[in-house]
Design a protein around this motif. Structure first.
Motif, PDB file in Angstrom:
ATOM      1  N   PRO A 168      16.353  14.536  -6.312  1.00 46.96           N
ATOM      2  CA  PRO A 168      14.737  14.727  -5.758  1.00 46.96           C
ATOM      3  C   PRO A 168      14.385  13.927  -4.632  1.00 46.96           C
ATOM      4  O   PRO A 168      15.222  13.137  -4.192  1.00 46.96           O
ATOM      5  CB  PRO A 168      14.016  14.026  -6.917  1.00 46.96           C
ATOM      6  N   LEU A 169      13.405  14.284  -3.875  1.00 53.59           N
ATOM      7  CA  LEU A 169      12.987  13.574  -2.739  1.00 53.59           C
ATOM      8  C   LEU A 169      11.797  12.537  -3.373  1.00 53.59           C
ATOM      9  O   LEU A 169      10.890  13.039  -4.071  1.00 53.59           O
ATOM     10  CB  LEU A 169      12.013  14.612  -1.829  1.00 53.59           C
ATOM     11  N   ILE A 170      12.142  11.346  -3.304  1.00 50.65           N
ATOM     12  CA  ILE A 170      11.282  10.174  -3.620  1.00 50.65           C
ATOM     13  C   ILE A 170      11.117   9.389  -2.603  1.00 50.65           C
ATOM     14  O   ILE A 170      11.883   9.005  -1.759  1.00 50.65           O
ATOM     15  CB  ILE A 170      12.146   9.240  -4.720  1.00 50.65           C
ATOM     16  N   ILE A 171       9.631   9.101  -2.375  1.00 49.46           N
ATOM     17  CA  ILE A 171       9.165   8.542  -1.225  1.00 49.46           C
ATOM     18  C   ILE A 171       8.521   7.225  -1.565  1.00 49.46           C
ATOM     19  O   ILE A 171       8.106   6.906  -2.747  1.00 49.46           O
ATOM     20  CB  ILE A 171       8.401   9.232  -0.217  1.00 49.46           C
ATOM     21  N   SER A 172       8.204   6.420  -0.594  1.00 46.41           N
ATOM     22  CA  SER A 172       7.117   5.086  -0.807  1.00 46.41           C
ATOM     23  C   SER A 172       5.995   5.147   0.158  1.00 46.41           C
ATOM     24  O   SER A 172       6.020   4.514   1.153  1.00 46.41           O
ATOM     25  CB  SER A 172       8.205   3.698  -0.854  1.00 46.41           C
ATOM     26  N   PRO A 173       4.973   5.849  -0.256  1.00 45.70           N
ATOM     27  CA  PRO A 173       3.896   5.805   0.880  1.00 45.70           C
ATOM     28  C   PRO A 173       2.975   4.682   0.454  1.00 45.70           C
ATOM     29  O   PRO A 173       2.842   4.030  -0.382  1.00 45.70           O
ATOM     30  CB  PRO A 173       3.066   7.304   0.473  1.00 45.70           C
ATOM     31  N   LEU A 174       2.106   4.729   1.285  1.00 40.29           N
ATOM     32  CA  LEU A 174       0.918   3.711   1.069  1.00 40.29           C
ATOM     33  C   LEU A 174      -0.142   4.521   0.254  1.00 40.29           C
ATOM     34  O   LEU A 174      -0.642   5.399   0.780  1.00 40.29           O
ATOM     35  CB  LEU A 174       0.300   3.065   2.379  1.00 40.29           C
ATOM     36  N   ILE A 175      -0.464   3.891  -0.742  1.00 39.29           N
ATOM     37  CA  ILE A 175      -1.705   4.612  -1.517  1.00 39.29           C
ATOM     38  C   ILE A 175      -2.896   3.452  -1.953  1.00 39.29           C
ATOM     39  O   ILE A 175      -2.465   2.258  -2.352  1.00 39.29           O
ATOM     40  CB  ILE A 175      -1.443   4.969  -3.001  1.00 39.29           C
ATOM     41  N   ALA A 176      -4.008   3.619  -1.272  1.00 41.21           N
ATOM     42  CA  ALA A 176      -4.959   2.710  -1.120  1.00 41.21           C
ATOM     43  C   ALA A 176      -4.498   1.428  -0.613  1.00 41.21           C
ATOM     44  O   ALA A 176      -5.006   0.382  -0.933  1.00 41.21           O
ATOM     45  CB  ALA A 176      -5.591   2.482  -2.578  1.00 41.21           C
ATOM     46  N   ASN A 177      -3.814   1.587   0.438  1.00 43.25           N
ATOM     47  CA  ASN A 177      -3.249   0.418   1.392  1.00 43.25           C
ATOM     48  C   ASN A 177      -2.201  -0.475   0.441  1.00 43.25           C
ATOM     49  O   ASN A 177      -1.935  -1.661   0.899  1.00 43.25           O
ATOM     50  CB  ASN A 177      -4.463  -0.450   1.732  1.00 43.25           C
ATOM     51  N   PHE A 178      -1.614   0.073  -0.489  1.00 42.40           N
ATOM     52  CA  PHE A 178      -0.755  -0.721  -1.108  1.00 42.40           C
ATOM     53  C   PHE A 178       0.689   0.283  -1.066  1.00 42.40           C
ATOM     54  O   PHE A 178       0.661   1.612  -1.239  1.00 42.40           O
ATOM     55  CB  PHE A 178      -0.980  -0.718  -2.720  1.00 42.40           C
ATOM     56  N   LEU A 179       1.832  -0.460  -0.853  1.00 40.40           N
ATOM     57  CA  LEU A 179       3.144   0.210  -0.636  1.00 40.40           C
ATOM     58  C   LEU A 179       3.487   0.661  -2.346  1.00 40.40           C
ATOM     59  O   LEU A 179       3.539  -0.126  -3.256  1.00 40.40           O
ATOM     60  CB  LEU A 179       4.125  -0.463  -0.387  1.00 40.40           C
ATOM     61  N   VAL A 180       3.617   1.941  -2.681  1.00 43.07           N
ATOM     62  CA  VAL A 180       3.891   2.401  -3.996  1.00 43.07           C
ATOM     63  C   VAL A 180       5.346   3.030  -4.079  1.00 43.07           C
ATOM     64  O   VAL A 180       5.416   4.388  -3.477  1.00 43.07           O
ATOM     65  CB  VAL A 180       2.899   3.364  -4.517  1.00 43.07           C
TER      66      VAL A 180
END
Length: 168
Positions: free
Chosen positions: A23-35
């Motif tokens: 799978p393609l798993i990423i770590s974006p910023l969501i509501a300015n938090f790294l998730v």
């Protein structure tokens, strides 16, 4: 917004064990938090954030709009979401980042393998192109072509497919 052609090269496969179906798993910023551990699901018609991850962000639940429509899981079972917050979603590395405002369906399941899933709504808003074989997503930004790459060993560990050391 850049109008570069988005393509993937054979050289970008360096360091990736092929063939694979990881799978393609990423770590974006969501509501300015790294998730961490956000699954990219090109077949999903919804963006999902699991309630446990939302609560870890420390955001108030009153930001959520009521959810009126059930989600139908792959198993055919339907669940009723907790709510639908609109949150900032950012991917990429400076200066090649893209930020959009996205709606997430809040799903309350215990012990999820992922913190959430981004589907076609976010991918379309980002104008992102996903290459499963390259474990990479590319998208246009005002600073040029942005990209996010999945860590294959970590993805295998998260999905219990293979340990981080490479042992099955």
């Amino acid at each position: 917004m850049a109008t570069e052609v988005i393509s993937f090269s054979k050289e970008e496969l360096e360091g990736i064990e092929v063939p694979h179906d990881d799978p393609l798993i990423i770590s974006p910023l969501i509501a300015n938090f790294l998730v961490a551990r956000i699954l990219v699901g090109t077949e999903s018609s919804a963006n999902i954030l699991y309630l446990v991850a939302y609560d870890r962000l420390g955001l108030p639940r009153n930001l959520m709009k009521p959810a009126c429509t059930p989600l139908i899981r792959l198993t055919g079972h339907s669940i009723y979401p907790v709510g639908i917050p609109e949150l900032d979603f950012t991917v990429g590395e400076t200066p090649r980042t893209s930020m959009i405002r996205a709606s997430f369906t809040m799903d309350d399941i215990s012990d999820p393998a992922y913190n959430g899933l981004i589907g076609r709504p976010i991918l379309t808003a980002l104008r992102a192109i996903v290459s499963p074989i390259h474990l990479k997503m590319k998208f246009p930004t005002t600073g040029g072509l942005g990209e996010v790459t999945s860590d294959q060993k970590r993805a295998r560990f998260v999905t219990n497919y293979q340990s981080p050391e490479g042992h099955r």
